[in-house]
Design a protein around this motif. Structure first.
Motif, short mmCIF file in Angstrom:
data_model
loop_
_atom_site.label_atom_id
_atom_site.label_comp_id
_atom_site.label_asym_id
_atom_site.label_seq_id
_atom_site.Cartn_x
_atom_site.Cartn_y
_atom_site.Cartn_z
N PHE A 11 -70.62 -12.55 -64.84
CA PHE A 11 -70.99 -13.07 -63.51
C PHE A 11 -72.01 -12.16 -62.85
O PHE A 11 -72.94 -12.64 -62.19
N ILE A 12 -71.87 -10.86 -63.03
CA ILE A 12 -72.87 -9.92 -62.50
C ILE A 12 -74.21 -10.15 -63.17
O ILE A 12 -75.26 -10.13 -62.52
N LEU A 19 -81.20 -13.70 -59.14
CA LEU A 19 -82.07 -12.90 -58.29
C LEU A 19 -83.47 -12.78 -58.89
O LEU A 19 -84.48 -12.98 -58.20
N ILE A 20 -83.54 -12.49 -60.18
CA ILE A 20 -84.84 -12.35 -60.84
C ILE A 20 -85.58 -13.68 -60.86
O ILE A 20 -86.80 -13.73 -60.66
N GLU A 21 -84.86 -14.77 -61.07
CA GLU A 21 -85.50 -16.09 -61.05
C GLU A 21 -86.03 -16.41 -59.66
O GLU A 21 -87.11 -16.98 -59.51
N ALA A 43 -75.81 -10.87 -71.96
CA ALA A 43 -74.41 -11.19 -71.63
C ALA A 43 -73.57 -11.29 -72.90
O ALA A 43 -72.43 -10.82 -72.94
N PHE A 44 -74.13 -11.88 -73.94
CA PHE A 44 -73.41 -12.03 -75.19
C PHE A 44 -73.15 -10.67 -75.84
O PHE A 44 -72.04 -10.40 -76.31
N VAL A 63 -68.49 -20.38 -71.09
CA VAL A 63 -67.62 -20.73 -69.95
C VAL A 63 -68.10 -20.03 -68.69
O VAL A 63 -68.17 -20.64 -67.61
N SER A 64 -68.44 -18.75 -68.79
CA SER A 64 -68.91 -18.03 -67.61
C SER A 64 -70.23 -18.61 -67.10
O SER A 64 -70.44 -18.70 -65.89
#
Length: 80
Positions: A11-12, A19-21, A43-44, A63-64
């Motif tokens: 999630f972070i 934010l970057i987008e 993330a992976f 899922v996240s």
């Protein structure tokens, strides 16, 4: 417990992607797609370092991503 830690970390990561987008709103779509895959890979990899199972990590990452996206669009719709 590891699953919850991975979900929170991801999630972070997804928040950082948002934010970057937002900061690169004038970039071309191809750069945003490349950036998405970089954040997905990050993330992976972080999730796999904690869980140590490829299939479970892929499932938790997806899922996240779905949860974060649904929360993000729901809140955006409520604000606008």
């Amino acid at each position: 417990m590891r699953t919850y830690i991975v979900m929170l970390l991801q999630f972070i990561i997804w928040s950082g992607y948002t934010l970057i987008e937002w900061l690169s709103k004038h970039d071309l779509l191809i750069y945003k797609v490349i950036m998405f895959f970089v954040f997905f890979y990050l993330a992976f990899i972080i999730g796999n370092q904690i869980i140590k199972s490829l299939s479970k990590t892929l499932f938790i990452t997806n899922v996240s991503l779905v949860l974060y996206t649904s929360i993000h669009f729901t809140l955006a719709r409520l604000i606008n």
